[in-house]
Design a protein around this motif. Structure first.
Motif, PDB file in Angstrom:
ATOM      1  N   ALA A  38     -87.656  -3.758  -2.483  1.00 24.97           N
ATOM      2  CA  ALA A  38     -88.321  -2.623  -1.836  1.00 24.97           C
ATOM      3  C   ALA A  38     -87.489  -1.346  -1.937  1.00 24.97           C
ATOM      4  O   ALA A  38     -86.258  -1.390  -1.995  1.00 24.97           O
ATOM      5  CB  ALA A  38     -88.582  -2.941  -0.366  1.00 24.97           C
ATOM      6  N   LYS A  77     -96.008  -8.224   0.958  1.00 29.12           N
ATOM      7  CA  LYS A  77     -94.671  -7.697   1.235  1.00 29.12           C
ATOM      8  C   LYS A  77     -94.635  -6.187   0.996  1.00 29.12           C
ATOM      9  O   LYS A  77     -95.287  -5.670   0.080  1.00 29.12           O
ATOM     10  CB  LYS A  77     -93.619  -8.363   0.332  1.00 29.12           C
ATOM     11  CG  LYS A  77     -93.329  -9.809   0.703  1.00 29.12           C
ATOM     12  CD  LYS A  77     -92.549  -9.863   1.996  1.00 29.12           C
ATOM     13  CE  LYS A  77     -92.050 -11.253   2.341  1.00 29.12           C
ATOM     14  NZ  LYS A  77     -91.451 -11.271   3.684  1.00 29.12           N
ATOM     15  N   LEU A  78     -93.851  -5.496   1.804  1.00 24.72           N
ATOM     16  CA  LEU A  78     -93.706  -4.048   1.685  1.00 24.72           C
ATOM     17  C   LEU A  78     -92.780  -3.746   0.505  1.00 24.72           C
ATOM     18  O   LEU A  78     -91.616  -4.163   0.497  1.00 24.72           O
ATOM     19  CB  LEU A  78     -93.123  -3.512   2.991  1.00 24.72           C
ATOM     20  CG  LEU A  78     -92.972  -2.021   3.181  1.00 24.72           C
ATOM     21  CD1 LEU A  78     -94.262  -1.275   2.889  1.00 24.72           C
ATOM     22  CD2 LEU A  78     -92.525  -1.735   4.603  1.00 24.72           C
ATOM     23  N   VAL A  79     -93.288  -3.050  -0.524  1.00 27.09           N
ATOM     24  CA  VAL A  79     -92.491  -2.781  -1.725  1.00 27.09           C
ATOM     25  C   VAL A  79     -92.064  -1.326  -1.852  1.00 27.09           C
ATOM     26  O   VAL A  79     -91.065  -1.022  -2.489  1.00 27.09           O
ATOM     27  CB  VAL A  79     -93.230  -3.214  -3.017  1.00 27.09           C
ATOM     28  CG1 VAL A  79     -93.414  -4.729  -3.053  1.00 27.09           C
ATOM     29  CG2 VAL A  79     -94.563  -2.496  -3.180  1.00 27.09           C
ATOM     30  N   GLU A 119     -92.036   2.564   0.376  1.00 30.59           N
ATOM     31  CA  GLU A 119     -92.252   3.234   1.646  1.00 30.59           C
ATOM     32  C   GLU A 119     -91.793   4.676   1.498  1.00 30.59           C
ATOM     33  O   GLU A 119     -90.696   4.926   1.011  1.00 30.59           O
ATOM     34  CB  GLU A 119     -91.412   2.498   2.694  1.00 30.59           C
ATOM     35  CG  GLU A 119     -91.539   2.968   4.085  1.00 30.59           C
ATOM     36  CD  GLU A 119     -90.825   2.004   5.041  1.00 30.59           C
ATOM     37  OE1 GLU A 119     -91.112   2.088   6.228  1.00 30.59           O
ATOM     38  OE2 GLU A 119     -89.976   1.203   4.598  1.00 30.59           O
ATOM     39  N   TYR A 167     -90.129  -6.457   4.227  1.00 28.91           N
ATOM     40  CA  TYR A 167     -89.778  -5.884   2.924  1.00 28.91           C
ATOM     41  C   TYR A 167     -89.663  -6.940   1.838  1.00 28.91           C
ATOM     42  O   TYR A 167     -89.112  -8.021   2.071  1.00 28.91           O
ATOM     43  CB  TYR A 167     -88.436  -5.150   2.986  1.00 28.91           C
ATOM     44  CG  TYR A 167     -88.458  -3.863   3.747  1.00 28.91           C
ATOM     45  CD1 TYR A 167     -88.992  -2.711   3.176  1.00 28.91           C
ATOM     46  CD2 TYR A 167     -87.966  -3.785   5.040  1.00 28.91           C
ATOM     47  CE1 TYR A 167     -89.020  -1.518   3.874  1.00 28.91           C
ATOM     48  CE2 TYR A 167     -87.991  -2.589   5.746  1.00 28.91           C
ATOM     49  CZ  TYR A 167     -88.525  -1.457   5.161  1.00 28.91           C
ATOM     50  OH  TYR A 167     -88.558  -0.292   5.857  1.00 28.91           O
ATOM     51  N   TYR A 191     -97.965  -2.308  -0.212  1.00 28.54           N
ATOM     52  CA  TYR A 191     -97.753  -3.753  -0.121  1.00 28.54           C
ATOM     53  C   TYR A 191     -98.231  -4.437  -1.393  1.00 28.54           C
ATOM     54  O   TYR A 191     -99.272  -4.080  -1.943  1.00 28.54           O
ATOM     55  CB  TYR A 191     -98.559  -4.341   1.051  1.00 28.54           C
ATOM     56  CG  TYR A 191     -98.021  -3.942   2.403  1.00 28.54           C
ATOM     57  CD1 TYR A 191     -97.158  -4.777   3.106  1.00 28.54           C
ATOM     58  CD2 TYR A 191     -98.381  -2.729   2.990  1.00 28.54           C
ATOM     59  CE1 TYR A 191     -96.655  -4.415   4.352  1.00 28.54           C
ATOM     60  CE2 TYR A 191     -97.886  -2.358   4.234  1.00 28.54           C
ATOM     61  CZ  TYR A 191     -97.020  -3.213   4.911  1.00 28.54           C
ATOM     62  OH  TYR A 191     -96.534  -2.845   6.135  1.00 28.54           O
TER      63      TYR A 191
END
Length: 124
Positions: free
Chosen positions: A31, A106-108, A110, A27, A102
């Motif tokens: 996020a 990085k996962l921003v 979800e 994350y 992403y």
């Protein structure tokens, strides 16, 4: 470095394993997790809140098997989004319409959308 599709698959695998450290490692600091439906329904926008949510999920469900279908990627130089249908199989089936975005690896963002109709499709 792994591409976004591998990152998305690894994230889903970590959720199935209940490995909270691996789940939360990808994350970005800002996020947002939108969890739509089920007992954990809510919007989680702080790293601690996201970690707490996944800890609760892992404790409640134990190890799961993830059946992924229709994994699609949309990408441009600014980032990549993935959508997939995932049925997490444990004591019960947890059918999820999943969207992962992403930026810079990085996962921003979800979206974990509980989707009951996925559970009714025999043979996924």
């Amino acid at each position: 470095a792994e591409g976004p599709t591998e990152a998305a698959k690894a994230h889903i695998a970590a959720i199935a394993e209940g490995n909270v450290d691996a789940i939360t490692a990808s994350y970005a600091p800002d996020a947002v997790l939108e969890w739509v439906g089920g007992p954990l329904d809510g919007r989680y926008a702080a790293p601690d809140a996201i970690k707490t949510t996944w800890t609760k999920f892992a404790k409640a469900n134990g190890a799961l098997k993830a059946d992924i279908s229709h994994l699609q990627e949309a990408a441009n130089p600014k980032g990549a989004s993935h959508s997939a249908n995932v049925v997490f199989q444990g004591k019960t089936a947890i059918p999820v319409r999943y969207v992962l975005t992403y930026r810079d690896g990085k996962l921003v963002a979800e979206i974990w959308q509980i989707d009951p109709k996925l559970a009714n499709k025999g043979g996924y």
